[in-house]
Motif scaffolding. Structure first.
Motif, PDB file in Angstrom:
ATOM      1  N   PHE A 239       0.833  -1.208   0.000  1.00  0.00           N
ATOM      2  CA  PHE A 239       0.000   0.000   0.000  1.00  0.00           C
ATOM      3  C   PHE A 239       0.868   1.258   0.000  1.00  0.00           C
ATOM      4  N   ALA A 240       1.894   1.279   0.856  1.00  0.00           N
ATOM      5  CA  ALA A 240       2.770   2.451   0.956  1.00  0.00           C
ATOM      6  C   ALA A 240       3.489   2.709  -0.363  1.00  0.00           C
ATOM      7  N   VAL A 241       3.987   1.640  -0.984  1.00  0.00           N
ATOM      8  CA  VAL A 241       4.704   1.786  -2.252  1.00  0.00           C
ATOM      9  C   VAL A 241       3.756   2.245  -3.359  1.00  0.00           C
ATOM     10  N   SER A 242       2.553   1.725  -3.364  1.00  0.00           N
ATOM     11  CA  SER A 242       1.591   2.132  -4.389  1.00  0.00           C
ATOM     12  C   SER A 242       1.211   3.596  -4.239  1.00  0.00           C
ATOM     13  N   ARG A 243       1.132   4.081  -2.990  1.00  0.00           N
ATOM     14  CA  ARG A 243       0.841   5.496  -2.754  1.00  0.00           C
ATOM     15  C   ARG A 243       1.932   6.369  -3.361  1.00  0.00           C
ATOM     16  N   LEU A 244       3.180   5.935  -3.235  1.00  0.00           N
ATOM     17  CA  LEU A 244       4.292   6.680  -3.814  1.00  0.00           C
ATOM     18  C   LEU A 244       4.233   6.660  -5.334  1.00  0.00           C
ATOM     19  N   MET A 245       4.090   5.475  -5.908  1.00  0.00           N
ATOM     20  CA  MET A 245       4.181   5.336  -7.360  1.00  0.00           C
ATOM     21  C   MET A 245       2.995   5.975  -8.089  1.00  0.00           C
ATOM     22  N   ASN A 246       1.871   6.100  -7.410  1.00  0.00           N
ATOM     23  CA  ASN A 246       0.692   6.705  -8.038  1.00  0.00           C
ATOM     24  C   ASN A 246       0.607   8.217  -7.806  1.00  0.00           C
ATOM     25  N   ALA A 247       1.550   8.763  -7.050  1.00  0.00           N
ATOM     26  CA  ALA A 247       1.537  10.200  -6.749  1.00  0.00           C
ATOM     27  C   ALA A 247       1.972  10.997  -7.974  1.00  0.00           C
ATOM     28  N   GLU A 248       1.536  12.251  -8.021  1.00  0.00           N
ATOM     29  CA  GLU A 248       1.957  13.152  -9.096  1.00  0.00           C
ATOM     30  C   GLU A 248       3.368  13.661  -8.845  1.00  0.00           C
ATOM     31  N   GLY A 249       4.064  13.989  -9.916  1.00  0.00           N
ATOM     32  CA  GLY A 249       5.352  14.666  -9.794  1.00  0.00           C
ATOM     33  C   GLY A 249       6.518  13.754  -9.475  1.00  0.00           C
ATOM     34  N   TYR A 250       7.539  14.326  -8.834  1.00  0.00           N
ATOM     35  CA  TYR A 250       8.755  13.599  -8.522  1.00  0.00           C
ATOM     36  C   TYR A 250       8.524  12.613  -7.385  1.00  0.00           C
ATOM     37  N   LYS A 251       9.163  11.460  -7.485  1.00  0.00           N
ATOM     38  CA  LYS A 251       9.025  10.408  -6.472  1.00  0.00           C
ATOM     39  C   LYS A 251      10.385  10.144  -5.831  1.00  0.00           C
TER      40      LYS A 251
END
Length: 392
Positions: A239-251
């Motif tokens: 869940f945490a990783v998916s929140r990062l990868m689906n976020a807008e902009g720089y990761k």
């Protein structure tokens, strides 16, 4: 995409005075922007008091939805009267922008706002009307991406008066200078610096009047999402990783364990970032002593170590107001700071797992990273960044 107003301002105090008679108030939020520039009558302490009160009152009232009539009446009733001139007077210019597009400009006895659109000086649909016995100029318009707007006090118009210019720098010449600087590709900070340097040069480094400039540039919002620390519950890793990868902009990822977790969830290879000696440039070799290495993970813009890098980043931010103040180093903390200072919207996903090998974590009952995260949030909020925090 959301638009934001990138801004910068600077005041030059009249030679021989300790306090500047101009005041600036800027308030920002996710959906609003308010900039006020006020010039008090005369100079020194009295002018400072008049302009400070005017700017604060105008900013608070316009921000809360007050009308021009209400603001003007409040100013007339509130400002202290000058014992010499028997006047309670301060000019002001207020620019309000809602939802990143709808602009409302109100000017009272101040130099007109300069608008550069598509690299050309553009006129605004200003209307004059009398409010509480005072003539104001007002305009409603829609801002566009890459618009540059500049507010100045009349000290800029008078720069060089009786010296390099017979009648001063003048509004038209200032607007042309702004246009040239914009065509050169400067941002808001660089534009303010260029105008301030030019004004000082024309006044032979001894300003003949208080001189203030606010530079504003419209651009798309820059977003950054940071994942640091594993979740308290291992079942939330994906869940945490998916929140990062689906976020807008720089990761961005901060933390060795966090990076390993992300690589496992994404089923991608995590590699230590290493440049062979024969390919190293001067910039890539500028790494601070004790700075941990970075890593490479497909789909992630920056992967760093955790606690040490976060702590170093906090220290860097304490000495850098804007991205232009950062050292040209290529170490992880400086690179992280560069991402943060270039961003407008920053979302932090913070894992709350306690490291059993960190005695300090066990004593506090929370990870050390949370201490640094709170410091980061504090520093970024000071710089008008929109910061959100999510714990997992």
């Amino acid at each position: 995409m959301r638009q934001v107003i990138e801004f910068s301002w600077n005041s030059l105090t009249k030679a021989g005075e300790e306090l500047c008679g101009d005041s600036v108030v800027i308030r920002t939020g996710r959906d609003f922007f308010v900039a006020v520039l006020s010039d008090g009558l005369g100079s020194g302490v009295k002018a400072n008091i008049l302009s400070t009160l005017t700017a604060e009152i105008a900013a608070r009232m316009f921000e809360s939805g007050g009308s021009v009539e209400e603001v003007m009446q409040t100013l007339v009733d509130t400002l202290p009267e000058c014992s010499v001139r028997k006047l309670a007077y301060a000019t002001f210019a207020v620019l309000m922008v809602y939802n990143g597009r709808d602009a409302h400009l109100v000017e009272f006895d101040s130099p007109p706002m300069i608008l550069i659109r598509q690299n050309k000086l553009t006129s605004l649909p200003l209307e004059k009307r009398e409010v509480k016995g005072r003539v104001i100029r007002e305009a409603h318009f829609e801002i566009q991406e890459n618009d540059v707007m500049v507010l100045i006090s009349d000290g800029y118009e008078h720069a060089g008066l009786g010296g390099i210019f017979r009648l001063g720098w003048g509004w038209k010449s200032i607007a042309q200078a702004v246009q040239r600087f914009v065509q050169a590709g400067v941002d808001a900070v660089q534009l303010t610096q260029a105008l301030s340097r030019t004004c000082m040069k024309f006044d032979d480094d001894k300003p003949g009047d208080d001189s203030t400039v606010i530079s504003m540039r419209v651009r798309p919002a820059v977003s950054v999402c940071i994942l640091t620390g594993p979740p308290n519950n291992k079942e939330l890793d994906a869940f945490a990783v998916s929140r990062l990868m689906n976020a807008e902009g720089y990761k961005l990822i901060c933390g060795g364990s966090t990076a390993q977790m992300a690589a496992r969830v994404l089923d991608k290879k995590l590699e230590v970032e290493w440049v062979p000696p024969w390919k190293r440039t001067e910039a890539s070799q500028k790494k601070k002593k004790g700075s941990p290495p970075t890593a490479l993970l497909s789909g992630v813009d920056l992967v760093t170590e955790g606690i040490l890098t976060l702590g170093q980043t906090v220290e860097i931010l304490r000495h850098a107001k804007t991205i232009h103040d950062l050292p040209k180093d290529a170490d992880p903390a400086t690179r992280l700071a560069r991402y943060l200072l270039s961003a407008d919207d920053i979302h932090m996903i913070v894992g709350t797992a306690v490291n059993p090998n960190q005695i300090a974590d066990l004593v506090r009952g929370e990870p050390m990273r949370m201490v640094y995260i709170r410091d980061l949030v504090q520093e970024l909020t000071k710089r008008d960044k929109q910061v959100t925090l999510e714990t997992v």
